[in-house]
Design an enzyme around this catalytic site. Structure first.
Site, PDB file in Angstrom:
ATOM      1  N   CYS A 124       0.800  -1.236   0.000  1.00 42.50           N
ATOM      2  CA  CYS A 124       0.000   0.000   0.000  1.00 42.50           C
ATOM      3  C   CYS A 124       0.828   1.279   0.000  1.00 42.50           C
ATOM      4  CB  CYS A 124      -1.012   0.004   1.148  1.00 42.50           C
ATOM      5  SG  CYS A 124      -0.281  -0.096   2.778  1.00 42.50           S
ATOM      6  N   CYS A 132      -3.652  -2.309  -1.234  1.00 45.46           N
ATOM      7  CA  CYS A 132      -2.586  -3.182  -0.729  1.00 45.46           C
ATOM      8  C   CYS A 132      -2.105  -4.206  -1.758  1.00 45.46           C
ATOM      9  CB  CYS A 132      -3.063  -3.907   0.531  1.00 45.46           C
ATOM     10  SG  CYS A 132      -3.433  -2.776   1.878  1.00 45.46           S
ATOM     11  N   LYS A 199      -6.916  -9.292  10.768  1.00 42.77           N
ATOM     12  CA  LYS A 199      -6.890  -7.846  10.541  1.00 42.77           C
ATOM     13  C   LYS A 199      -8.232  -7.406   9.992  1.00 42.77           C
ATOM     14  CE  LYS A 199      -4.564  -4.191   7.974  1.00 42.77           C
ATOM     15  NZ  LYS A 199      -3.366  -3.813   7.230  1.00 42.77           N
ATOM     16  N   LYS A 257      -5.866  -7.224  15.067  1.00 39.63           N
ATOM     17  CA  LYS A 257      -5.698  -5.796  14.784  1.00 39.63           C
ATOM     18  C   LYS A 257      -6.999  -5.235  14.262  1.00 39.63           C
ATOM     19  CE  LYS A 257      -3.385  -2.857  11.490  1.00 39.63           C
ATOM     20  NZ  LYS A 257      -2.557  -2.752  10.327  1.00 39.63           N
ATOM     21  N   SER A 283      -3.183   3.059  15.101  1.00 37.64           N
ATOM     22  CA  SER A 283      -2.978   4.509  15.181  1.00 37.64           C
ATOM     23  C   SER A 283      -4.192   5.245  15.757  1.00 37.64           C
ATOM     24  CB  SER A 283      -2.625   5.043  13.798  1.00 37.64           C
ATOM     25  OG  SER A 283      -3.612   4.678  12.851  1.00 37.64           O
ATOM     26  N   TYR A 322       2.274   2.589  19.425  1.00 39.71           N
ATOM     27  CA  TYR A 322       3.038   3.815  19.173  1.00 39.71           C
ATOM     28  C   TYR A 322       3.594   4.387  20.472  1.00 39.71           C
ATOM     29  CZ  TYR A 322       1.169   3.130  14.611  1.00 39.71           C
ATOM     30  OH  TYR A 322       0.888   2.556  13.401  1.00 39.71           O
TER      31      TYR A 322
HETATM   32  C1  PBG Z   1      -1.192  -1.563   5.678  1.00 40.80           C
HETATM   33  C2  PBG Z   1      -1.215  -1.442   7.138  1.00 40.80           C
HETATM   34  C3  PBG Z   1      -2.151  -0.722   7.879  1.00 40.80           C
HETATM   35  C4  PBG Z   1      -1.714  -0.728   9.197  1.00 40.80           C
HETATM   36  C5  PBG Z   1      -0.552  -1.482   9.244  1.00 40.80           C
HETATM   37  N1  PBG Z   1      -0.267  -1.946   7.957  1.00 40.80           N
HETATM   38  C6  PBG Z   1      -3.328   0.061   7.546  1.00 40.80           C
HETATM   39  C7  PBG Z   1      -4.269  -0.245   6.513  1.00 40.80           C
HETATM   40  O1  PBG Z   1      -4.696  -1.384   6.333  1.00 40.80           O
HETATM   41  O2  PBG Z   1      -4.606   0.715   5.851  1.00 40.80           O
HETATM   42  C8  PBG Z   1      -2.437   0.004  10.302  1.00 40.80           C
HETATM   43  C9  PBG Z   1      -1.664   0.487  11.415  1.00 40.80           C
HETATM   44  C10 PBG Z   1      -2.268   1.563  12.227  1.00 40.80           C
HETATM   45  O3  PBG Z   1      -3.360   2.107  11.980  1.00 40.80           O
HETATM   46  O4  PBG Z   1      -1.609   1.900  13.196  1.00 40.80           O
HETATM   47  N2  PBG Z   1      -1.404  -2.699   5.054  1.00 40.80           N
END
Ligand code: PBG
Length: 336
Positions: A124, A132, A199, A257, A283, A322
């Site tokens: 991505c 991605c 995820k 996640k 995040s 973080y």
């Molecule tokens: C990308 C990826 C993402 C995160 C880690 N790897 C975001 C997404 O799927 O857009 C998210 C991490 C975060 O929000 O801290 N493949």
């Protein structure tokens, strides 16, 4: 005596809550800086490090500022990292992973076995459209096989550069086996594989997409979000099956996640599958606490520690946050 024969009525539970010493002794979930993984962003082509809105203390680093940051982190007791490489040129296919690989080599050359370096494997940050993977010509579909091929190529390049662990976050089918085969085929069978196996398609990734320059940019009939490959929030069984499959395909570490909104999933899956479990406090979760603290609505350190405690209690042995670089300090300051 059986639990159901005891009468708990009239019993004092407050006796064990009355002092920090009694509370410390009776606690069964304990946190330590050892279990934290700090995300890092290495960005190609920027003049100086840049702050990320909402993610206090995390930066979009240049190759030089990244090494200085890691030096500081080691002093703060953080030894585990998850690197995101953000290349300068974006493409639709034929990606160049050399920028990220060069950062891995530089980090391992400088710090060697003093740290554990996991590297995120996804497309991505490399694609011009922010998805991605590789799109079909109409731009309305991510092609699984073509994407997996590129992911395996990226993972191999990162493993060759010295990554201790490769971590696919793309959610394509079959990528764990493809990556394991590619890495083993090159004689790098000691490289760990951490799969983002559960995820979810989450709105809590907002600040990250600014940091990694990876927001989907689709227009009209093109793909506009990641719903066709990330897991639906209302479908926990999909997370279970995906994790079982990734375990079978050779993942060493599985992951849930985001974290807090998916504690039920983390608890169920970590009980069901006896592999090491990571959780990603994403995040938006981290930034949410920071924004409340900025408005004076919560005690910043205590709120973060409470969130981390919940993640550990639900079954994660490692936490990607973080706030990892503050963990030692905050854990010490938040009183029992
Ligand atoms: C990308 C990826 C993402 C995160 C880690 N790897 C975001 C997404 O799927 O857009 C998210 C991490 C975060 O929000 O801290 N493949």
């Amino acid at each position: 005596m059986a639990l159901d024969q005891l009468s708990w009525q009239g019993r004092s539970f407050r006796r064990m809550r009355q002092s920090p010493w009694a509370r410390e002794l009776s606690r069964t979930t304990r946190l330590s800086v050892e279990q934290f993984i700090q995300p890092l962003f290495a960005v190609e082509g920027i003049a100086g490090r840049e702050a990320i809105p909402g993610l206090t203390g995390t930066y979009r680093d240049t190759p030089d500022s990244l090494l200085r940051q890691i030096e500081q982190d080691l002093e703060a007791g953080v030894r585990k990292f998850l690197l995101f490489g953000v290349p300068g040129s974006k493409k639709a296919h034929g990606f160049d992973f050399s920028f990220t690989a060069a950062q891995i080599s530089a980090i391992k050359k400088r710090f060697g076995q003093d740290l554990f370096l996991a590297v995120d494997v996804c497309l991505c940050s490399s694609t011009d459209h922010g998805q991605c993977g590789i799109l079909n010509p109409e731009g309305d579909h991510v092609q699984n096989a073509a994407t997996v091929k590129e992911l395996a190529r990226a993972a191999l390049e990162y493993a060759r550069a010295g990554a201790d662990c490769v971590a696919p976050s793309d959610m394509m089918d079959g990528r764990v086996r493809a990556i394991r085969d590619a890495v083993d085929g090159a004689g790098l069978e000691r490289t760990l594989l951490m799969s983002y196996s559960a995820k979810f398609h989450s709105r809590f990734y907002g600040p990250f997409r600014v940091a990694a320059d990876s927001a989907p940019k689709g227009q009209g009939s093109q793909l506009k979000d990641r719903a066709t490959y990330q897991i639906d929030p209302g479908r926990p069984k999909d997370a279970l099956l995906s994790s079982l499959r990734d375990a079978e395909e050779g993942a060493d570490i599985l992951m849930v996640k985001p974290g807090m909104p998916y504690l039920d999933v983390l608890q169920d899956l970590s009980r069901e599958i006896p592999l090491p479990w990571a959780v990603y406090e994403v995040s938006g979760e981290f930034a949410g606490v920071e924004l409340m603290a900025e408005k004076g609505l919560v005690n910043r350190e205590a709120a973060h520690v409470e969130a981390w405690t919940a993640l550990a209690r639900a079954g994660a042995s490692m936490i990607i946050s973080y706030g990892s670089r503050f963990a030692r300090d905050w854990l010490e300051r938040v009183s029992s």
